[in-house]
Design an enzyme around this catalytic site. Structure first.
Site, PDB file in Angstrom:
ATOM      1  CD  GLU A   1      -2.539  41.254  17.399  1.00 45.24           C
ATOM      2  OE1 GLU A   1      -3.362  41.079  16.516  1.00 45.24           O
ATOM      3  OE2 GLU A   1      -2.094  40.337  18.121  1.00 45.24           O
TER       4      GLU A   1
ATOM      5  NE  ARG B   1     -36.830  30.287   7.548  1.00 47.46           N
ATOM      6  CZ  ARG B   1     -37.528  29.864   6.488  1.00 47.46           C
ATOM      7  NH1 ARG B   1     -38.083  30.729   5.665  1.00 47.46           N
ATOM      8  NH2 ARG B   1     -37.659  28.576   6.252  1.00 47.46           N
TER       9      ARG B   1
ATOM     10  CD  GLN C   1     -38.350  26.371  26.267  1.00 44.35           C
ATOM     11  OE1 GLN C   1     -38.179  25.163  26.088  1.00 44.35           O
ATOM     12  NE2 GLN C   1     -38.863  26.850  27.360  1.00 44.35           N
TER      13      GLN C   1
END
Ligand SMILES: Cc1cc2nc3c(=O)[nH]c(=O)nc-3n(C[C@H](O)[C@H](O)[C@H](O)COP(=O)(O)OP(=O)(O)OC[C@H]3O[C@@H](n4cnc5c(N)ncnc54)[C@H](O)[C@@H]3O)c2cc1C
Length: 387
Positions: free
Chosen positions: A246, A272, A284
């Site tokens: 798991e 956008r 940047q």
């Protein structure tokens, strides 16, 4: 990035999973998060496609594929709906893993076979109110009575409650549990509907909406003698191994979460506009954030698939498996948090669908075992390797 681990067989399975996720899983993702309802239809479909028994031997209805294939499937699904992989993990890895390791051939036929096809759903009940790791203080007891075992006590934070047909339940069967070896704990198969088994309501959680996590109670709950799973008082070793499977799976699941969030953030940054330029071209800091996210994802991918390759070579990966959960949760949480930031205000809007990745990533660091508890286990395993 070259997917060096993508053989022809694995690519074939991945392509059918991709079709499943694109056509069925992704369109249901936001609604599952919103409603918090267990994604039963998708779970059954995963069963039909063989995704609930990827590593289960063919004689028990599975695909008989390797561990790396399992990782590829989990990663792909987690990109759009992480909680489906959580339900699959509790079913196939935790409960299914214990039945696979501890079950008699008759038990495997009765439970593993229908579980691999999704006909029945499994859950694994170990955690108690005293804490996930404090098995020596567990108070759920099973005592023999004629041809039955009688269980009394309770479990908390158990995944797949309510939808499970069978619960694999860990109970104390000795006067006391050895605090070091944990001898004295046994596993039992408790079918849903057994008189004396109480199933709580699913908790409302931060993330993993739809994983149906909640409590179980046992009040004079009688199961037949043959429902003991594995050796009396000695299920801990198998629990350790199934827990490792798991924890390992948290690597590809976290990778999928990070990739899902990153893909959304990159698309948004390119699309956008601010002052006539995309966020990507304008800032940047946006580009650098994306590069760091990309770097973390690719580092995690390398760790995940090299660890799974080692598992496929027969390595137990006890420490590395736990490391995947720790590192995976860290990367998923970081990438998802940055994705929200890159989205700005829209990142905080639930319907945008990006902040849910962060909520799911946060739960990754606790559900199944908290990363802090795992660090100590990893440290002990690493020390053992070097002494
Ligand atoms: C969504 C979800 C699904 C779950 N599903 C299942 C399931 O299917 N079956 C099941 O049996 N359990 C399940 N669990 C339970 C889960 O395994 C436990 O929540 C986990 O092991 C932590 O135990 P706890 O909640 O009792 O926290 P506690 O043990 O109370 O720990 C609280 C905090 O204390 C610190 N801590 C605890 N122990 C240590 C340690 N040894 N070393 C260092 N720091 C430590 C950590 O910071 C930890 O987060 C689930 C939990 C969640 C949240």
């Amino acid at each position: 990035m070259t997917m060096w681990y993508l053989t022809e067989d694995r690519a074939a399975i991945l392509s059918s999973v991709r079709e499943f996720t694109e056509k069925e899983v992704a369109p249901a993702a936001l609604e599952t998060d919103r409603s918090g309802e267990f994604p039963l239809t998708l779970f059954r479909r995963a069963g039909e496609l063989g995704l609930l028994g990827i590593t289960v031997p063919e004689e028990y209805g599975g695909l008989g594929a390797d561990q790396t294939t399992q990782a590829l499937v989990l990663e792909e699904i987690a990109r759009s709906l992480p909680v489906l992989t959580v339900a699959m993990g509790a079913h196939s890895l935790l409960a299914g893993g214990l039945i696979d390791m501890l079950g008699t051939p008759a038990q495997k036929k009765e439970y593993l076979l229908p579980a691999a096809s999704g006909e029945i759903i499994l859950a694994c009940g170990s955690t108690e109110a005293v804490g996930g790791d404090n098995q020596a203080e567990f108070s759920t007891r099973a005592v023999p009575d004629g041809d039955a075992w009688v269980l009394n006590g309770g479990k908390v934070l158990i995944s797949n409650i309510g939808v499970a047909d069978v619960y694999v339940v860990v109970a104390v069967t000795a006067d006391h549990v050895d605090p070091v070896t944990k001898a004295g704990l046994s596993a039992f198969l408790v079918p849903a509907g057994t008189p004396g088994l109480g199933v709580g309501r699913p908790e409302r959680k931060l993330g993993w909406h739809g994983s149906a996590t909640g409590s179980l109670s046992f009040t004079g709950c009688r199961v037949p003698k043959e429902n003991l799973l594995g050796p009396l008082g000695g299920c801990l070793q198998a629990m350790f191994v199934s827990a490792t499977a798991e924890f390992l799976s948290c690597g590809p699941v976290s990778l999928g979460i990070a990739e899902g969030a990153y893909a959304m953030a990159l698309a948004h940054s390119l699309q956008r506009e601010q002052q006539g330029q995309s966020l990507f071209d304008r800032f940047q800091v946006t580009r650098h954030k994306l590069v760091r996210m990309y770097g973390e994802i690719e580092s995690l991918r390398a760790l995940v698939y090299s660890t799974y390759a080692e598992r496929d070579r027969g390595g137990l990966c006890l420490a590395e498996g736990r490391l995947l959960k720790v590192k995976g949760a860290e990367v998923a949480e970081y990438v998802a948090r940055e994705a929200i930031q890159l989205y700005g205000g829209l990142g905080t809007v639930v319907d945008t669908g990006v902040e849910r990745y962060w909520r799911d990533a946060k739960v990754m660091a606790i559900g199944g075992a908290s990363v802090e508890a795992l660090m100590d286990v990893i440290a002990a395993l690493v020390k053992r390797q070097h002494t």
